[in-house]
Motif scaffolding. Structure first.
Motif, PDB file in Angstrom:
ATOM      1  N   MET B   1      -1.859 -68.769 -33.722  1.00 46.60           N
ATOM      2  CA  MET B   1      -0.584 -68.236 -34.189  1.00 46.60           C
ATOM      3  C   MET B   1       0.206 -67.679 -33.026  1.00 46.60           C
ATOM      4  N   ARG B   2       1.484 -67.563 -33.304  1.00 46.59           N
ATOM      5  CA  ARG B   2       2.354 -66.968 -32.295  1.00 46.59           C
ATOM      6  C   ARG B   2       3.225 -65.913 -32.984  1.00 46.59           C
ATOM      7  N   CYS B   3       3.703 -64.975 -32.202  1.00 44.38           N
ATOM      8  CA  CYS B   3       4.644 -64.023 -32.793  1.00 44.38           C
ATOM      9  C   CYS B   3       5.667 -63.584 -31.765  1.00 44.38           C
ATOM     10  N   ASN B   4       6.827 -63.108 -32.276  1.00 45.50           N
ATOM     11  CA  ASN B   4       7.874 -62.651 -31.354  1.00 45.50           C
ATOM     12  C   ASN B   4       7.621 -61.189 -30.965  1.00 45.50           C
ATOM     13  N   ASP B   5       8.522 -60.622 -30.169  1.00 50.27           N
ATOM     14  CA  ASP B   5       8.305 -59.271 -29.645  1.00 50.27           C
ATOM     15  C   ASP B   5       8.303 -58.222 -30.755  1.00 50.27           C
ATOM     16  N   ALA B   6       9.181 -58.453 -31.740  1.00 46.02           N
ATOM     17  CA  ALA B   6       9.282 -57.458 -32.811  1.00 46.02           C
ATOM     18  C   ALA B   6       8.001 -57.371 -33.625  1.00 46.02           C
ATOM     19  N   ALA B   7       7.334 -58.512 -33.774  1.00 45.47           N
ATOM     20  CA  ALA B   7       6.117 -58.522 -34.575  1.00 45.47           C
ATOM     21  C   ALA B   7       4.958 -57.877 -33.836  1.00 45.47           C
ATOM     22  N   GLY B   8       5.100 -57.764 -32.512  1.00 43.67           N
ATOM     23  CA  GLY B   8       4.031 -57.205 -31.700  1.00 43.67           C
ATOM     24  C   GLY B   8       3.576 -55.827 -32.170  1.00 43.67           C
ATOM     25  N   PRO B   9       4.510 -54.860 -32.206  1.00 48.80           N
ATOM     26  CA  PRO B   9       4.087 -53.509 -32.628  1.00 48.80           C
ATOM     27  C   PRO B   9       3.589 -53.479 -34.066  1.00 48.80           C
ATOM     28  N   LEU B  10       4.122 -54.399 -34.882  1.00 55.62           N
ATOM     29  CA  LEU B  10       3.757 -54.378 -36.292  1.00 55.62           C
ATOM     30  C   LEU B  10       2.332 -54.864 -36.501  1.00 55.62           C
ATOM     31  N   LEU B  11       2.025 -55.963 -35.849  1.00 55.22           N
ATOM     32  CA  LEU B  11       0.670 -56.515 -35.972  1.00 55.22           C
ATOM     33  C   LEU B  11       0.061 -56.504 -34.583  1.00 55.22           C
ATOM     34  N   PRO B  12      -0.410 -55.340 -34.153  1.00 58.84           N
ATOM     35  CA  PRO B  12      -0.850 -55.202 -32.753  1.00 58.84           C
ATOM     36  C   PRO B  12      -1.979 -56.173 -32.388  1.00 58.84           C
ATOM     37  N   ALA B  13      -2.745 -56.590 -33.364  1.00 59.80           N
ATOM     38  CA  ALA B  13      -3.865 -57.471 -33.046  1.00 59.80           C
ATOM     39  C   ALA B  13      -3.437 -58.925 -32.882  1.00 59.80           C
ATOM     40  N   ALA B  14      -2.147 -59.183 -33.188  1.00 64.42           N
ATOM     41  CA  ALA B  14      -1.722 -60.575 -33.205  1.00 64.42           C
ATOM     42  C   ALA B  14      -1.448 -61.074 -31.793  1.00 64.42           C
ATOM     43  N   ALA B  15      -2.358 -61.703 -31.238  1.00 59.74           N
ATOM     44  CA  ALA B  15      -2.155 -62.357 -29.936  1.00 59.74           C
ATOM     45  C   ALA B  15      -2.208 -63.854 -30.181  1.00 59.74           C
ATOM     46  N   PRO B  16      -1.534 -64.603 -29.306  1.00 60.10           N
ATOM     47  CA  PRO B  16      -1.580 -66.048 -29.523  1.00 60.10           C
ATOM     48  C   PRO B  16      -3.025 -66.527 -29.558  1.00 60.10           C
ATOM     49  N   GLY B  17      -3.308 -67.370 -30.517  1.00 57.77           N
ATOM     50  CA  GLY B  17      -4.640 -67.949 -30.597  1.00 57.77           C
ATOM     51  C   GLY B  17      -5.527 -67.280 -31.621  1.00 57.77           C
ATOM     52  N   THR B  18      -5.201 -66.027 -32.009  1.00 60.30           N
ATOM     53  CA  THR B  18      -6.064 -65.390 -33.000  1.00 60.30           C
ATOM     54  C   THR B  18      -5.794 -65.993 -34.375  1.00 60.30           C
ATOM     55  N   SER B  19      -6.729 -65.799 -35.250  1.00 60.03           N
ATOM     56  CA  SER B  19      -6.564 -66.341 -36.597  1.00 60.03           C
ATOM     57  C   SER B  19      -5.754 -65.359 -37.442  1.00 60.03           C
ATOM     58  N   LEU B  20      -4.925 -65.905 -38.332  1.00 57.84           N
ATOM     59  CA  LEU B  20      -4.058 -65.077 -39.170  1.00 57.84           C
ATOM     60  C   LEU B  20      -4.876 -64.110 -40.013  1.00 57.84           C
ATOM     61  N   VAL B  21      -6.021 -64.585 -40.464  1.00 58.92           N
ATOM     62  CA  VAL B  21      -6.864 -63.775 -41.337  1.00 58.92           C
ATOM     63  C   VAL B  21      -7.280 -62.481 -40.650  1.00 58.92           C
ATOM     64  N   ASP B  22      -7.430 -62.549 -39.322  1.00 57.60           N
ATOM     65  CA  ASP B  22      -7.902 -61.364 -38.616  1.00 57.60           C
ATOM     66  C   ASP B  22      -6.821 -60.317 -38.430  1.00 57.60           C
ATOM     67  N   VAL B  23      -5.550 -60.755 -38.373  1.00 55.21           N
ATOM     68  CA  VAL B  23      -4.502 -59.800 -38.003  1.00 55.21           C
ATOM     69  C   VAL B  23      -3.603 -59.410 -39.166  1.00 55.21           C
ATOM     70  N   ALA B  24      -3.372 -60.322 -40.058  1.00 56.72           N
ATOM     71  CA  ALA B  24      -2.386 -60.053 -41.117  1.00 56.72           C
ATOM     72  C   ALA B  24      -3.083 -59.539 -42.365  1.00 56.72           C
ATOM     73  N   PRO B  25      -2.368 -58.792 -43.191  1.00 55.34           N
ATOM     74  CA  PRO B  25      -2.965 -58.309 -44.446  1.00 55.34           C
ATOM     75  C   PRO B  25      -3.269 -59.457 -45.391  1.00 55.34           C
ATOM     76  N   ALA B  26      -4.116 -59.183 -46.330  1.00 55.90           N
ATOM     77  CA  ALA B  26      -4.637 -60.219 -47.218  1.00 55.90           C
ATOM     78  C   ALA B  26      -3.535 -60.920 -47.996  1.00 55.90           C
ATOM     79  N   TRP B  27      -2.501 -60.146 -48.484  1.00 45.61           N
ATOM     80  CA  TRP B  27      -1.470 -60.781 -49.324  1.00 45.61           C
ATOM     81  C   TRP B  27      -0.715 -61.847 -48.573  1.00 45.61           C
ATOM     82  N   LEU B  28      -0.528 -61.617 -47.213  1.00 37.22           N
ATOM     83  CA  LEU B  28       0.208 -62.584 -46.407  1.00 37.22           C
ATOM     84  C   LEU B  28      -0.661 -63.810 -46.138  1.00 37.22           C
ATOM     85  N   CYS B  29      -1.915 -63.581 -45.874  1.00 36.07           N
ATOM     86  CA  CYS B  29      -2.840 -64.673 -45.623  1.00 36.07           C
ATOM     87  C   CYS B  29      -2.945 -65.596 -46.825  1.00 36.07           C
TER      88      CYS B  29
END
Lengths: 136, 517
Positions: B1-29
């Motif tokens: 996955m990829r994210c823009n700068d604004a999403a960075g602070p919101l989902l701090p664990a979201a780095a390129p390559g991580t799985s969505l399940v690990d960073v995003a809440p369950a409802w979004l997944c």
């Protein structure tokens, strides 16, 4: 005069030392106060008044509150030394005044002196013990 | 996955390559999985906005499916919007509750039901339990207690007001003490409902009435429920204002109805019956059928001394309603006190007149006094009118005579006079006393004729020989028929009759024996 023939309408005409109030409509529970207020206002406003004429030609029904108002105006005029006249009395009003024994009181000239609330003879009798009266 | 700068602070664990399940809440997944799954999408996307919380804030998520099959999730922060919506919903609920409260409380003018309703609604909507306290009568406080889910119960407790902080003040109408200043542990036993458990927090609010405090409302919450917030306390005051107004209206109404009940008991016309061999009957219909007292009155007093006549008084006070009723009461009391003079009607009327004269008004009464005494089988009458329609005498042959008595009305003019007349009733004959409510009843076929003296006399002519009650009922019935549903004045009738029953023993030699049929 008015679209509601039963509703009391007053027309006041001033003269030098007299006032004439024409009554149109019923003098009853709902509007008897109106007449008293008007008459008292005239008496208060004009201390030099000698005569108050109430024109009754167009007067409709008069109930007990209406009579109450006439008695009140009569009392106030007597206090103020003003003579009250009930002019052009309809037969119906005369009948009411006769029945209630107020015709003389409301149409007679006011006594020369002050009015004393006396029932001649009665006060003397009232002072008497009641015992002798209650014999069979 | 990829994210823009604004999403960075919101989902701090979201780095390129991580799985969505690990960073995003369950409802979004879950939504992503649904969207990314192959095949036709079962649900059309339009109109269905995905919402959920991320890191304590609230977001709308809008997906865009890109050309390469990846999905771009646009997250829009709508926390403010959501809060506003939530606040709006709460406010709506509260206004609906207040409106309902007003409806429920104002539907009854019964103080007890008002207190019950207040306690019940407060317990259901504002707290776990509620107590409504009416102002004290001495040391004793009427209290209505209601636990959520239960029914209101009324008790009376003897209380030292100072043991509950804020209660004495609330009952006097002072502003409420903040909830956090009241230590729930100090709550006395009577405040805690049975099986309620320990109290967590308390709010005591005055119930403001019309100018005077109407009582106090106490709200209780159990320890496991959240304590009252400032907002909730403020809302409790709003509710209390409505409840207080309703309770004080109910109390005023209760006082008023006590007063009129008391007056009515004093002023209701008496039931009449035979006294010393003379028949009396009376009937009264007040001007408004829902009022039981008015400007007409009648009384029958038995003779104070043996051989004297019973005194009947019937009259009409000018005006209507309470003022007329008060004057009526005065007249009846004064006449009662003057009973030793009952033989001298004129003197009675003079003394009554003096007693009633007032400098404030010229309210007057017209009345008839009648003394009736049995002489053999006949009844001797003495009749005096004080400005009242003359009594009518119904002879055995149907002749109706008007008693010849005239006088001045009572209570308005210093000097009154009256004439007294006498009459004798043979057995079966009657004397009818009535007020002008009967003769001035407006109605008839055209709707604006007066019932009138003549019509009354004709009606009475047909009543010859009837018993007293019969004549009263006949006259009342005719007047009622004449009136239909039109408004009318008070109507009172009293009939004095020489009874025929006793005449039976005197048939011999008496010409009136024909009446004994």
């Amino acid at each position: 005069m008015t679209t509601h023939p039963n509703h009391l309408e007053l027309t006041t005409v001033d003269a030098q030392d007299s006032v004439r109030i024409e009554l149109h409509g019923d003098l009853d529970h709902d509007n008897a106060d109106l007449l008293v207020q008007e008459a008292v206002a005239q008496l208060t406003a004009r201390p030099a008044l000698t005569d108050l004429y109430l024109g009754c030609a167009d007067l409709g029904a008069v109930d007990s509150m209406g009579l109450c108002a006439l008695l009140m105006i009569s009392r106030r005029t007597t206090e103020a030394g003003v003579r009250m006249h009930l002019d052009d009395r309809p037969a119906r009003l005369d009948r009411l005044l006769t029945l209630t024994g107020t015709l003389d009181h409301l149409t007679a000239p006011p006594p020369a002196g002050s009015v004393t609330p006396s029932i001649t003879g009665e006060s003397a009798m009232a002072a008497r013990p009641t015992g002798p009266d209650s014999t069979t | 996955m990829r994210c823009n700068d604004a999403a960075g602070p919101l989902l701090p664990a979201a780095a390129p390559g991580t799985s969505l399940v690990d960073v995003a809440p369950a409802w979004l997944c879950a939504a992503h999985t649904r969207l990314a799954s192959p095949g036709p999408h079962p649900v059309p996307e339009t109109g269905l906005t995905l919402r959920g919380d991320i890191g304590g804030r609230h977001f709308e998520a809008h997906p865009t499916v890109r050309g390469d099959g990846s999905v771009a999730w646009w997250l829009v922060d709508d926390t403010g919007h959501q809060l506003a919506r939530e606040a709006l919903r709460r406010e709506r609920e509260r206004s609906a509750f207040l409106a309902k409260a007003s409806n429920v409380l104002l539907a009854s003018l019964n103080l007890g039901r008002c207190m019950d309703g207040t306690a019940h609604m407060a317990a259901e909507n504002l707290a776990d339990a509620a107590l409504v306290i009416a102002p004290a009568r001495g040391q004793r406080l009427p209290v209505v207690t209601c636990v959520r889910g239960g029914a209101p119960a009324t008790t009376t407790v003897t209380v030292d007001l100072d043991e509950v902080p804020g209660l004495a003040e609330a009952l006097r109408g002072f502003p409420p003490v903040p909830s956090r200043w009241i230590d729930p542990a100090t709550a006395p036993g009577w405040m805690t409902p049975e099986r309620f458990g320990p109290v967590g927090s308390i709010v005591i609010t005055p119930l403001p009435g019309h100018g005077v405090p109407a009582g106090a409302l106490i709200l209780l919450r159990a320890t496991e429920t959240a304590a009252f917030s400032d907002e909730e306390e403020a809302f409790a005051r709003l509710f209390a204002a409505r409840a207080g107004a309703a309770m004080s209206a109910a109390r005023l109404y209760a006082e008023q109805s006590t007063v009129s009940d008391m007056l009515m008991r004093e002023l209701l016309p008496p039931d009449l019956h035979q006294i010393s061999g003379v028949d009396f009957a009376g009937g009264y219909r007040p001007s408004a059928d829902h009022e039981r007292i008015g400007g007409d009155f009648y009384d029958v007093h038995p003779a104070t001394v043996e051989g004297a006549g019973a005194l009947v008084s019937l009259g009409d006070v000018c005006g209507k309603g309470l003022e007329a009723a008060v004057l009526t009461g005065k007249i009846r009391n004064t006449l009662h006190a003057l009973l030793p003079l009952a033989d001298d009607h004129q003197r009675m009327l003079s003394l009554l007149n003096t007693a009633l004269l007032s400098s404030h008004h010229t309210r007057f009464a017209t009345m008839v006094l009648a003394s009736a005494v049995r002489r053999g089988s006949a009844v001797d009458l003495k009749l005096t009118s004080g400005g009242h329609p003359s009594p009518l005498i119904v002879r055995a042959d149907g002749t109706v005579e008007e008693a010849d008595t005239h006088g001045t009305l009572i209570g308005a003019i210093p000097n009154v006079s009256a004439t007294t007349t006498t009459a004798s009733l043979a057995p079966g004959e009657s004397c009818v006393l009535y007020t002008d409510g009967i003769t001035e009843a407006k109605g008839g076929p055209m709707g604006d004729d007066l019932f009138g003296d003549e019509r009354l006399k004709r009606a009475l002519a047909g009543c010859a020989g009837m018993p007293a009650e019969g004549i009263v009922e006949h006259v009342q019935m005719l007047a009622a028929q004449w009136l239909g549903n039109r408004p009318h004045d008070d109507m009172a009738v009293v009939v004095i009759s020489a009874p025929r029953t006793h005449h039976l023993s005197a048939v011999n030699g008496h010409t009136r024996g024909r009446f004994t049929a």
